[in-house]
Design an enzyme around this catalytic site. Structure first.
Site, PDB file in Angstrom:
ATOM      1  N   ARG B  29     131.260  -9.322  33.505  1.00 15.76           N
ATOM      2  CA  ARG B  29     130.432  -8.309  34.170  1.00 15.76           C
ATOM      3  C   ARG B  29     129.899  -8.828  35.502  1.00 15.76           C
ATOM      4  O   ARG B  29     129.698  -8.071  36.445  1.00 15.76           O
ATOM      5  CB  ARG B  29     129.295  -7.828  33.262  1.00 15.76           C
ATOM      6  CG  ARG B  29     128.341  -8.913  32.849  1.00 15.76           C
ATOM      7  CD  ARG B  29     127.261  -8.371  31.919  1.00 15.76           C
ATOM      8  NE  ARG B  29     126.470  -9.446  31.366  1.00 15.76           N
ATOM      9  CZ  ARG B  29     125.146  -9.444  31.287  1.00 15.76           C
ATOM     10  NH1 ARG B  29     124.454  -8.406  31.698  1.00 15.76           N
ATOM     11  NH2 ARG B  29     124.503 -10.467  30.777  1.00 15.76           N
ATOM     12  N   SER B  56     122.272  -4.632  34.036  1.00 14.88           N
ATOM     13  CA  SER B  56     123.110  -5.270  33.025  1.00 14.88           C
ATOM     14  C   SER B  56     124.597  -5.148  33.333  1.00 14.88           C
ATOM     15  O   SER B  56     125.373  -6.057  33.051  1.00 14.88           O
ATOM     16  CB  SER B  56     122.856  -4.645  31.649  1.00 14.88           C
ATOM     17  OG  SER B  56     121.498  -4.792  31.287  1.00 14.88           O
ATOM     18  N   GLU B  77     124.729   9.588  29.869  1.00 11.18           N
ATOM     19  CA  GLU B  77     126.092   9.113  30.090  1.00 11.18           C
ATOM     20  C   GLU B  77     127.099  10.247  30.243  1.00 11.18           C
ATOM     21  O   GLU B  77     128.098  10.122  30.959  1.00 11.18           O
ATOM     22  CB  GLU B  77     126.508   8.193  28.938  1.00 11.18           C
ATOM     23  CG  GLU B  77     125.677   6.901  28.823  1.00 11.18           C
ATOM     24  CD  GLU B  77     124.332   7.084  28.119  1.00 11.18           C
ATOM     25  OE1 GLU B  77     124.044   8.201  27.625  1.00 11.18           O
ATOM     26  OE2 GLU B  77     123.567   6.102  28.054  1.00 11.18           O
ATOM     27  N   PHE B 102     128.602   3.293  25.129  1.00 10.13           N
ATOM     28  CA  PHE B 102     128.083   4.545  25.667  1.00 10.13           C
ATOM     29  C   PHE B 102     129.088   5.194  26.616  1.00 10.13           C
ATOM     30  O   PHE B 102     129.271   6.415  26.597  1.00 10.13           O
ATOM     31  CB  PHE B 102     126.739   4.313  26.363  1.00 10.13           C
ATOM     32  CG  PHE B 102     125.719   3.664  25.469  1.00 10.13           C
ATOM     33  CD1 PHE B 102     125.507   4.145  24.181  1.00 10.13           C
ATOM     34  CD2 PHE B 102     124.982   2.564  25.881  1.00 10.13           C
ATOM     35  CE1 PHE B 102     124.586   3.551  23.333  1.00 10.13           C
ATOM     36  CE2 PHE B 102     124.055   1.958  25.042  1.00 10.13           C
ATOM     37  CZ  PHE B 102     123.856   2.447  23.769  1.00 10.13           C
ATOM     38  N   HIS B 128     129.338  -5.144  28.008  1.00  7.78           N
ATOM     39  CA  HIS B 128     128.749  -5.319  26.675  1.00  7.78           C
ATOM     40  C   HIS B 128     129.664  -4.796  25.570  1.00  7.78           C
ATOM     41  O   HIS B 128     129.253  -4.033  24.699  1.00  7.78           O
ATOM     42  CB  HIS B 128     127.379  -4.638  26.595  1.00  7.78           C
ATOM     43  CG  HIS B 128     126.339  -5.325  27.435  1.00  7.78           C
ATOM     44  ND1 HIS B 128     126.430  -5.410  28.802  1.00  7.78           N
ATOM     45  CD2 HIS B 128     125.195  -5.971  27.104  1.00  7.78           C
ATOM     46  CE1 HIS B 128     125.406  -6.076  29.270  1.00  7.78           C
ATOM     47  NE2 HIS B 128     124.638  -6.439  28.281  1.00  7.78           N
ATOM     48  N   ASP B 136     121.112  -7.545  20.113  1.00 10.59           N
ATOM     49  CA  ASP B 136     120.812  -6.112  20.060  1.00 10.59           C
ATOM     50  C   ASP B 136     121.424  -5.453  18.829  1.00 10.59           C
ATOM     51  O   ASP B 136     120.951  -4.412  18.374  1.00 10.59           O
ATOM     52  CB  ASP B 136     121.315  -5.409  21.327  1.00 10.59           C
ATOM     53  CG  ASP B 136     120.275  -5.445  22.447  1.00 10.59           C
ATOM     54  OD1 ASP B 136     119.117  -5.813  22.171  1.00 10.59           O
ATOM     55  OD2 ASP B 136     120.625  -5.109  23.583  1.00 10.59           O
ATOM     56  N   ARG B 186     129.442  -9.375  27.950  1.00  7.37           N
ATOM     57  CA  ARG B 186     128.112  -9.812  28.360  1.00  7.37           C
ATOM     58  C   ARG B 186     128.043 -11.308  28.652  1.00  7.37           C
ATOM     59  O   ARG B 186     127.493 -11.706  29.676  1.00  7.37           O
ATOM     60  CB  ARG B 186     127.121  -9.437  27.256  1.00  7.37           C
ATOM     61  CG  ARG B 186     125.713  -9.895  27.504  1.00  7.37           C
ATOM     62  CD  ARG B 186     124.780  -9.330  26.438  1.00  7.37           C
ATOM     63  NE  ARG B 186     123.406  -9.668  26.745  1.00  7.37           N
ATOM     64  CZ  ARG B 186     122.721 -10.646  26.144  1.00  7.37           C
ATOM     65  NH1 ARG B 186     123.282 -11.364  25.195  1.00  7.37           N
ATOM     66  NH2 ARG B 186     121.472 -10.902  26.494  1.00  7.37           N
TER      67      ARG B 186
HETATM   68  C1  TPP Z   1     122.467   6.120  24.651  1.00 12.42           C
HETATM   69  C2  TPP Z   1     121.847   4.903  25.188  1.00 12.42           C
HETATM   70  N1  TPP Z   1     122.009   4.603  26.494  1.00 12.42           N
HETATM   71  C3  TPP Z   1     121.476   3.470  26.985  1.00 12.42           C
HETATM   72  C4  TPP Z   1     120.743   2.613  26.200  1.00 12.42           C
HETATM   73  C5  TPP Z   1     120.178   1.315  26.754  1.00 12.42           C
HETATM   74  N2  TPP Z   1     118.713   1.379  26.821  1.00 12.42           N
HETATM   75  C6  TPP Z   1     117.928   0.814  25.884  1.00 12.42           C
HETATM   76  S1  TPP Z   1     116.277   1.051  26.199  1.00 12.42           S
HETATM   77  C7  TPP Z   1     116.620   1.920  27.611  1.00 12.42           C
HETATM   78  C8  TPP Z   1     115.479   2.455  28.448  1.00 12.42           C
HETATM   79  C9  TPP Z   1     114.590   3.324  27.641  1.00 12.42           C
HETATM   80  O1  TPP Z   1     113.523   3.799  28.403  1.00 12.42           O
HETATM   81  P1  TPP Z   1     112.374   4.606  27.652  1.00 12.42           P
HETATM   82  O2  TPP Z   1     112.988   5.650  26.813  1.00 12.42           O
HETATM   83  O3  TPP Z   1     111.408   5.071  28.685  1.00 12.42           O
HETATM   84  O4  TPP Z   1     111.746   3.546  26.657  1.00 12.42           O
HETATM   85  P2  TPP Z   1     110.387   2.715  26.771  1.00 12.42           P
HETATM   86  O5  TPP Z   1     109.931   2.761  28.183  1.00 12.42           O
HETATM   87  O6  TPP Z   1     109.422   3.371  25.857  1.00 12.42           O
HETATM   88  O7  TPP Z   1     110.759   1.332  26.330  1.00 12.42           O
HETATM   89  C10 TPP Z   1     117.988   2.002  27.815  1.00 12.42           C
HETATM   90  C11 TPP Z   1     118.623   2.680  28.960  1.00 12.42           C
HETATM   91  C12 TPP Z   1     120.606   2.964  24.849  1.00 12.42           C
HETATM   92  N3  TPP Z   1     119.939   2.193  23.982  1.00 12.42           N
HETATM   93  N4  TPP Z   1     121.148   4.117  24.382  1.00 12.42           N
END
Ligand code: TPP
Ligand code: TPP
Ligand code: MG
Ligand code: MG
Lengths: 300, 338, 338, 300
Positions: B29, B56, B77, B102, B128, B136, B186
């Site tokens: 990556r 990432s 996505e 995703f 990833h 994770d 990753r």
């Molecule tokens: C479908 C999907 N896309 C991307 C991710 C990667 N991801 C994990 S947490 C996150 C950000 C989440 O932000 P938010 O919903 O505001 O959570 P918080 O601020 O409460 O941690 C992302 C993009 C994922 N887990 N699932």
């Protein structure tokens, strides 16, 4: 549209507003005739949602969109995305009548080997910009098109027609969010708000209240009678005002519009008329079942 | 020391071993992030999209350098893929990145309908992939993305094993007409091609690299498993087996000729991928040889199970994706052959 | 006349031919509609979900009879799968139906994360699989759904060939613990099992039916292709080939023993499915024999192409999915064997 | 909650409102302590969005939810869905402190073979109702749970916590639409509106205006200071009023709340504190870095 834009449109015709409206009403009528012939000939297809879009498509393809049928990939053309891809018949009819391909090809709809697939496909049909048929994907592609125009500093616009049932797809709202966030004011969405989907009334299957919905996503919301040419033209002009926000025109329509026994019937979503039904329908539309409606159609 | 990279000199004895453990390391990556910037510099049509994972997937740097050509669509996505299709329809070359699960899974039908069906030149970039995602856990570890993308007509599926091949394939992808899926990882992995490693041949869709020639069996590997395959092949010598290794970075189109030549020359194949044993590289190889020259194919990969949380190395062990697991598969393949 | 359904009486001569063309016809989706109602009557835990296609998938009747256990979520397949997962987590047995491409493709990652990973007993029902969907064209013709569902751990993949086996498998699915994908078709197809056809054995996950025994090759088929396979086997006799037919309605778990026995007994296999030749039943068979008893496997299916609009029969011809195409594959398999 | 409901809750304690609030504030503090220890120990994980949810989870797990840790699958229990699955640490901490599993297990977070996976998994962790981690899927599952309760005429409720970034996923709005359409008023959603996602502020990455958004989908929208126990309890009580509409509580929160150097920093979304950072953080939270915060926690 500014004067400059409409002047550039190869199809634009001089005349009074009344003449313009009459011309477009006639185009819509001819689209309906072709939709019915085409689906009857194919023995399958989607007349209901094609008929409800006839005026919308007539206004776009016979007035608003800057297109050159002789050069389907003219870079400066406006782009149209039929997100409700099952309404392919109305799009094909418009493309044929505008001269993108010979009108005779309409008879091959849905046949093996035809360039007119059951749902629009950009690789087989001149004038089709993207491939659709799986609902909910078109507005995202329209966003991509609009974003490309923005990158290039180009003046062309992107238009996208959605079904009201279609807006139940979450992807539509991902796209709506993005269009507002990226301030894609070169993008106009239209909703064919005919109140019906396959399994029945949208309000019963899974209600969607279009106007507040789009507003809450930051869009500029316009409303129009989707069967009134003046109403649609006014809304389309207003939609292009360009305020930093994308615009949507929520069009009140009737599914199956123009054919008494199809109007408001969920049942006519996806089945073809029999020869008898076709004859009755064509009569209602003021033309006999035989031969072309008007030689050459309104294509210029 | 540079070594001959491609070639079908079956049975030739290698001069010097590539010491995989001592090679410098880089995540694919990271190499992608560099290559994307280079592509953006070289070709103004290149645009990039991401879905809230640009740090990432390493598309972030492109975004910083070319903000007007970069679209972070948030956690959406499906819309990312649709927008990429629209951009491609307007003449751009979009690179759309997210975690592999995703980009290929959440947006599968968008990839299918809006991208693959019309054959638009969207580059889908899945970082990833596999269990080396680590802690994770299963929800973030793509073990089926190769199968998903391989079944789509018009799709090219590329799984580079290291940084240099990633950079080469990103560059190569600019001249591929249809859609491309690029599978990235990753963790930092050995830089197999270049100084101290194998000579880097031209990498292209439909190509492969025969890293080692063998007589008794051939390992066909992709991604992180190529390094393990090389190690396994060296270890095989100790038990008297001469084992070849092919880097099948182009899973689709698969280098049929190379695979069939290996089947003919060694009579037994092992596949190795950080992916389910179902439908991925192993499936592609099994399908290919069954059609023309049936030989045993033992597939190393996730044995129809999901991943889980843990350190990447421990998960590779747990899921039987180590050099010794490949070696066990080689022994089994040779046994079935007899 | 009832005939022996299962058995491995290799080389036995059939007494009477099943005249496939004269059998009564029923669409598997119609049989599903009936079976769903029966399941709903038999078990109060059964609930059904649909996404604005209940008339086409035939879940409508269940909805009319058990409105409080029926959820039409509108055109929102992802939410349908998530809701099904929630219902299952609360002890229900949900049947979630839509066209095959939408239930497996649009909602792929929901199926993966919310259903397959926790192994919830959701029954995914994909009607309108393959090119026999007809005039609607490529966007509505699932040619990759078997590959998609097969690569998921915990998933059972069932592809019935006719009405009676569909009914039996719906019933059987009630006692399968994890998730199940049931692949159905749009057109009426020959009723292979029962009066005038083959004797219906118990249908179960991991099972198969050996319809005809052969000496020279065996056709492993599923879905609509089973009837074509039977026809092909009969035609093979005319050119002096003795060909067996297995109805591999359980694509996952595949009936390994039956497939390997056929490989051993006939030395050549042909697979036939209304699906891409990549990753589906053909992939499963190729992977299986390559591991233990490599023999030629020629895959009949869509040759890495999308479908298109047309009459179902014409499309089957165009895509080379007819009995004669299977026969050509048999000849090729026999030739590779030699 | 009605009196009857709260009485049935095994964890409910007598006392004045002030005592109740103090007890829950202490629970939130302990959750924070565990989140930090757990992620530091794991060397990875998501402290930011776990910390912002601490009061929400404290109110739910130590007051509002009807649960019986001794019988994790008691049919009448309320269901909680952590749709923002990456906040697993705060959920695991609550489950441990409530006695669903031994507190020592928290030290195994994200380790190979642990029952505490990086994202919640119903098959490995007692008290986890569904498996999450892929964003946007939890609310649909919550709808399914609520629908099941409706079918059975059962009184249990379903709660679902979402991230604000997460609401960019279209599936969330498919679920929101369905919940309103099916009138699932036994379902309550909560949004941890901390204003940050991975790549930066939600307003910059892809803005979502929560209140009008949920309103336009037909939900009853309540707002609360997501770090104020009284505010949250009042909103949770109001959410259960049951008006034929599902309710959402939009909680104003601070990502990384409670640890000065983490507050409002997108950077702390998904990385673990070093031992030194842990020590500083624990000091800020009023406890030393060594040993358990309070023996046995607030678990009763
Ligand atoms: C479908 C999907 N896309 C991307 C991710 C990667 N991801 C994990 S947490 C996150 C950000 C989440 O932000 P938010 O919903 O505001 O959570 P918080 O601020 O409460 O941690 C992302 C993009 C994922 N887990 N699932
Ligand atoms: C993703 C997806 N799901 C389901 C379908 C099947 N389908 C075709 S048309 C239709 C109903 C569309 O209703 P609406 O959007 O209101 O269209 P209109 O009334 O204008 O015809 C459905 C469910 C589809 N084409 N795509
Ligand atoms: Mg409609
Ligand atoms: Mg947030």
């Amino acid at each position: 549209m500014t004067d400059q834009r409409t002047k550039a449109a190869p199809h634009n015709q001089p005349g009074t507003p009344e003449e313009r409206h009459a011309r477009l009403a006639e185009a819509a009528r001819q689209l309906r005739v072709e939709i019915l012939r085409m689906t009857a000939q194919a023995g399958s297809g989607h007349p209901g949602g094609s008929l409800s879009s006839a005026e919308i498509i007539a206004c776009l393809y016979f007035d608003v969109l800057r297109l050159d049928p002789a050069r389907p990939s003219w870079p400066e053309r406006d782009r149209f995305v039929l997100s409700k891809g099952h309404a392919a018949p109305v799009l094909y009819a418009a493309l044929a009548l505008r001269g993108f391909f010979p009108r005779e090809l309409l008879a091959t709809l849905r046949k093996t080997g035809s360039c007119l697939q059951g749902h629009p496909h950009m690789r087989t049909t001149p004038g089709v910009e993207v491939s659709t048929g799986s609902l909910g994907q078109g507005l995202s592609m329209a966003c991509g098109l609009a974003a490309a125009a923005r990158i290039d500093g180009a003046g062309w616009r992107t238009w996208c027609l959605l079904g009201d049932g279609e807006t139940q797809e979450g992807q539509v709202w991902e796209a709506a969010e993005a269009a507002a966030h990226f301030r894609l004011d070169n993008l106009v969405a239209l909703v064919d708000n005919n109140g019906l989907q396959i399994d029945g009334p949208v309000s019963q299957v899974m209600a969607v209240d279009q106007v507040p919905r789009w507003q809450s996503f930051g869009w500029r919301v316009l409303e129009a009678d989707g069967h009134s040419i003046p109403d649609l033209l006014a809304a389309m002009q207003a939609a292009l005002a360009g305020s930093g926000r994308p615009a949507v025109i929520v069009c009140r329509t009737t599914k199956g519009k123009g054919v008494s026994f199809m109007e408001g019937q969920a049942d006519w979503h996806g089945k073809a008329p029999t020869p008898e039904q076709l004859a009755r329908a064509l009569e209602e539309l003021g033309c006999s079942g035989q031969g072309p409606a008007l030689p050459g159609g309104v294509s210029r | 020391m540079f070594r001959p990279g491609t070639g079908t000199a079956w049975g030739c004895v290698e001069m010097t071993r590539v010491d995989v453990a001592r090679l410098p390391r880089q995540a694919t990556r990271d190499a992608y992030g560099e290559a994307l910037v280079a592509a953006g510099r070289a070709d103004a049509r290149v645009v990039a999209l991401d879905a809230d994972l640009s740090g990432s997937t390493k598309s972030q740097k492109f975004g910083a350098l070319f903000p007007e050509r970069f679209f972070n669509v948030g956690i959406a996505e499906q819309n990312m893929i649709g927008m990429a299709a629209g951009l491609a329809a307007a003449g751009k070359i979009p690179f759309a990145s997210s975690f592999a699960i995703f980009v290929t899974g959440r947006a599968f039908e968008q990839v299918r309908q809006s991208v693959a069906y019309p054959g638009l030149p969207v580059r889908l970039v899945g970082s990833h992939s596999g269990v080396t995602v680590g802690q994770d856990g299963s929800s973030h570890q793509a073990i089926e993305d190769i199968a998903l993308m391989r079944v789509l007509p018009h799709m090219t599926v590329l799984v580079p094993a290291d940084g240099p091949s990633t950079r080469a394939l990103v560059n190569e992808s600019l001249s591929i007409e249809g859609p491309v899926y690029l599978r990235l990882g990753r963790p930092a992995v050995p830089v197999l091609y270049g100084e101290g490693g194998f000579a880097a041949p031209p990498f292209k869709a439909g190509g492969s690299v025969t890293l080692l020639a063998g007589r008794d069996a051939t390992i066909v590997a992709c991604g992180v498993m190529v390094a393990e395959a090389v190690t396994a092949a060296y270890r095989a010598e100790a038990i008297g087996l001469s084992v070849g290794v092919i880097d099948a970075y182009s899973v689709k189109p698969l280098d049929r000729d190379a695979v069939l030549a290996a089947a003919r020359a060694t009579g037994a194949l092992v596949t190795a991928e950080e992916h389910s044993v179902i439908g991925g590289l192993g499936g592609a190889v099994a399908e290919t040889v069954a059609e023309e020259y049936p030989v045993p194919v033992i597939r190393v990969g996730l044995l129809d199970r999901f991943g889980e949380s843990g350190a990447p190395d421990e998960l590779l062990k747990l899921c039987r994706l180590m050099a010794d697991d490949i070696l066990a598969a080689v022994r089994r393949a040779v046994a079935v052959k007899r």
